[in-house]
Design an enzyme around this catalytic site. Structure first.
Site, PDB file in Angstrom:
ATOM      1  N   CYS A 198      35.060  38.390  33.457  1.00  0.00           N
ATOM      2  CA  CYS A 198      36.141  37.564  34.010  1.00  0.00           C
ATOM      3  C   CYS A 198      35.595  36.273  34.606  1.00  0.00           C
ATOM      4  CB  CYS A 198      36.886  38.354  35.078  1.00  0.00           C
ATOM      5  SG  CYS A 198      38.165  37.399  35.917  1.00  0.00           S
ATOM      6  N   PHE A 212      35.482  43.693  36.686  1.00  0.00           N
ATOM      7  CA  PHE A 212      35.769  42.381  36.103  1.00  0.00           C
ATOM      8  C   PHE A 212      35.239  42.291  34.676  1.00  0.00           C
ATOM      9  CE2 PHE A 212      35.636  41.713  40.686  1.00  0.00           C
ATOM     10  CZ  PHE A 212      36.793  40.979  40.907  1.00  0.00           C
ATOM     11  N   THR A 240      46.038  40.854  40.543  1.00  0.00           N
ATOM     12  CA  THR A 240      44.813  41.640  40.655  1.00  0.00           C
ATOM     13  C   THR A 240      44.164  41.479  42.033  1.00  0.00           C
ATOM     14  OG1 THR A 240      43.664  39.805  39.558  1.00  0.00           O
ATOM     15  CG2 THR A 240      44.302  41.678  38.192  1.00  0.00           C
TER      16      THR A 240
END
Length: 226
Positions: free
Chosen positions: A172, A165, A31
């Site tokens: 996250c 996120f 990512t």
């Protein structure tokens, strides 16, 4: 390993723990790499923004080390409250256009009532991040254009419409680390090189769990020290 039940009826077994470990490895590597890839492509395609970011990064470096013309690093980035506003805006716009995770899967651990909508326990819900990030109703007529200034406007607040996120309690846990890592790497690159998009570059984003460039991203680097 036996499955140990929790209060909500769900439990962990060896396979679930292995899957979680794979997720940490996958989410912590690909990512961030994709965020850097797309951001470099956007800066290479928009030289005026590249110049703005480079100027601010150099100015920030002089605040920390006035005797050294160096870029901010891990050891000094905490001393800069914003670590380059322009860089933040560019990264946010890159994450909006090309969010590494195009969808966010979630499962309801209990029955939920959202207005007139009933969500039963165990239902799998997929949040379309890419579609939300490209909603003209939310972001305006220029939704498909690279415009970091949209994140500079104090009158505009995307709220939870901007979720590269995720958001809320399932946000996250690696967000701060990923952003710090990306900012330092981009600051290093942009302070040393000027990059332009190669004639061989073919713009072809594809979704294979994450949003990837099908044919890669070819850029030309020119040292600023020459």
């Amino acid at each position: 390993m036996q499955k140990k039940k929790s209060g909500n009826g769900f439990g962990l077994n060896l396979q679930l723990i292995m899957d979680e470990c794979k997720t940490f490895f996958f989410a912590g590597h690909e990512t961030t790499a994709l965020l850097l890839t797309w951001t470099i492509m956007l800066l290479a395609s928009n030289p005026s923004w590249q110049d703005k970011v480079r100027a601010e990064v150099r100015q920030s470096a002089m605040v920390v080390h006035p005797q050294l013309n160096t870029f901010p690093s891990f050891h000094c980035s905490w001393k800069l409250p914003c670590f380059s506003d322009m860089l933040n805006m560019v990264i946010n716009e890159s994450l909006r256009l090309y969010p590494p995770a195009s969808v966010l899967p979630r499962m309801a651990f209990e029955d939920i009532k959202l207005g007139d909508l009933h969500i039963p326990k165990g239902l799998s819900i997929w949040i379309p991040v890419l579609a939300i990030h490209h909603s003209e109703e939310i972001w305006g007529k220029d939704v498909n254009e690279f415009n970091p200034n949209r994140f500079a406007s104090k009158s505009f607040s995307p709220g939870r419409h901007f979720m590269p996120f995720a958001a809320g309690p399932r946000n996250c846990v690696g967000q701060s680390f990923a952003l710090m890592e990306a900012k330092i790497i981009l600051a290093m690159l942009i302070s040393k090189f000027k990059f332009t998009i190669s004639d061989s570059y073919r713009h072809a984003p594809v979704i294979i769990l994450t949003i990837k460039p099908k044919y890669g991203v070819q850029v030309c680097l020119k040292s600023l020290e020459e």
